[in-house]
Write a protein that holds these residues in place. Structure first.
Motif, mmCIF file in Angstrom:
data_model
loop_
_atom_site.group_PDB
_atom_site.id
_atom_site.type_symbol
_atom_site.label_atom_id
_atom_site.label_comp_id
_atom_site.label_asym_id
_atom_site.label_seq_id
_atom_site.Cartn_x
_atom_site.Cartn_y
_atom_site.Cartn_z
ATOM 1 N N LYS A 9 0.918 -1.209 -0.171
ATOM 2 C CA LYS A 9 -0.065 0.013 0.142
ATOM 3 C C LYS A 9 0.887 1.072 0.242
ATOM 4 O O LYS A 9 0.536 2.089 -0.570
ATOM 5 C CB LYS A 9 -0.958 -0.060 1.199
ATOM 6 N N ARG A 10 1.965 1.174 0.752
ATOM 7 C CA ARG A 10 2.778 2.329 0.613
ATOM 8 C C ARG A 10 3.591 2.721 -0.672
ATOM 9 O O ARG A 10 3.356 3.716 -0.975
ATOM 10 C CB ARG A 10 4.027 2.377 1.959
ATOM 11 N N PHE A 11 4.009 1.662 -1.338
ATOM 12 C CA PHE A 11 4.412 1.604 -2.736
ATOM 13 C C PHE A 11 3.381 2.257 -3.532
ATOM 14 O O PHE A 11 3.792 3.045 -4.403
ATOM 15 C CB PHE A 11 5.200 0.460 -3.207
ATOM 16 N N GLU A 12 2.098 1.649 -3.609
ATOM 17 C CA GLU A 12 1.117 2.289 -4.287
ATOM 18 C C GLU A 12 0.913 3.776 -4.382
ATOM 19 O O GLU A 12 0.724 4.385 -5.214
ATOM 20 C CB GLU A 12 0.077 1.248 -4.126
ATOM 21 N N ARG A 13 0.761 4.045 -3.049
ATOM 22 C CA ARG A 13 0.527 5.490 -2.653
ATOM 23 C C ARG A 13 1.656 6.301 -3.133
ATOM 24 O O ARG A 13 1.430 7.400 -3.825
ATOM 25 C CB ARG A 13 0.517 5.522 -1.326
ATOM 26 N N ALA A 14 2.773 5.972 -2.840
ATOM 27 C CA ALA A 14 4.063 6.662 -3.382
ATOM 28 C C ALA A 14 4.042 6.767 -4.803
ATOM 29 O O ALA A 14 4.367 7.984 -5.521
ATOM 30 C CB ALA A 14 5.323 6.018 -2.832
ATOM 31 N N ASP A 15 3.844 5.718 -5.404
ATOM 32 C CA ASP A 15 3.674 5.960 -7.270
ATOM 33 C C ASP A 15 2.582 6.753 -7.754
ATOM 34 O O ASP A 15 3.143 7.337 -8.561
ATOM 35 C CB ASP A 15 3.582 4.107 -7.619
ATOM 36 N N SER A 16 1.584 6.901 -6.854
ATOM 37 C CA SER A 16 0.557 7.300 -7.279
ATOM 38 C C SER A 16 0.571 9.025 -7.155
ATOM 39 O O SER A 16 0.746 9.766 -8.021
ATOM 40 C CB SER A 16 -0.574 7.042 -6.539
#
Length: 238
Positions: free
Chosen positions: A158-165
């Motif tokens: 979830k952290r990676f997905e938010r950072a990528d977004s």
């Protein structure tokens, strides 16, 4: 002698670090307690990879202003370069205590804690950073890496997905700004073609310079600029 300080600070701000050190050496020789000069020379030394001299200047500056969070933080950065992680943690913690509403203080402390192997402490401080600044993509990414390291796979994802977004949104804005400037430059060049034929290249060069200066401001590294220039000037027919 103030001219030496002014020229030194100006060179420092413009990234001319060797020149800054040269000017500030002469100034500090007669003004040993000028914090601004010590700070600028200390950071200049660090930019020139002379971390020991950087630490000496920043030590002197911090001794003169021991409750300045920014000075403590910069000294901590130099200590990280020297791999003095425990001392860097101490300085970052002092800076945080003085400026505890600044998310950067938490992420800085977390970064060096992670380097020192204090994973859970680093996670806690990255979380505090994100509470204050939910859009900090770097903190989110670093937190994700630490959570992945200790087996928190779902949270890490979830952290990676938010950072990528967040990064995608930021990159999109940069693309739009640069492409808009490019299109404006092209239109101005077209509209002024008759004039530029009378005065070859004068206005065109000015517009192109403005365009590339803006790209330079937006993308700090050479690799970033190459990547975005390739994108901007790609063959639109492909």
């Amino acid at each position: 002698m103030d001219d030496k300080l002014n020229r030194g600070i100006q060179n420092f701000r413009e990234g001319n670090f060797k020149e800054a050190v040269s000017e500030l050496n002469e100034y500090i020789a007669f003004n040993a307690f000028e914090v601004q000069a010590l700070y600028a020379r200390g950071i200049s030394h660090r930019k020139l990879d002379d971390h020991q001299k950087s630490l000496e200047d920043l030590d002197r500056a911090c001794n003169l202003l021991p409750t300045d969070a920014e000075l403590l933080s910069e000294r901590a950065v130099t200590k990280v370069h020297l791999k003095q992680f425990d001392n860097a943690i101490e300085d970052f913690q002092k800076a945080l205590d003085l400026d505890d509403k600044n998310p950067y203080r938490y992420s800085s402390l977390a970064f060096v804690q992670a380097k020192a192997g204090l994973v859970f402490e680093a996670i806690e401080n990255y979380e505090k950073c994100i509470e204050l600044d939910p859009e900090d993509a770097i903190a989110l990414n670093n937190l994700g890496l630490l959570e992945e390291q200790i087996g928190y796979k779902e949270s890490s994802k979830k952290r990676f997905e938010r950072a990528d977004s967040i990064m995608s949104e930021s990159e999109g804005e940069k693309f739009q700004n640069v492409e808009k400037l490019r299109d404006e430059a092209i239109e101005k060049i077209k509209s002024q073609r008759a004039d530029t034929q009378k005065k070859p290249n004068s206005k065109k060069k000015g517009l192109i310079k403005t365009y590339f200066n803006t790209i330079g401001d937006l993308y700090s590294s050479g690799e970033e600029r190459k990547r975005f220039l390739k994108f901007l000037f790609r063959d639109k027919s492909i």
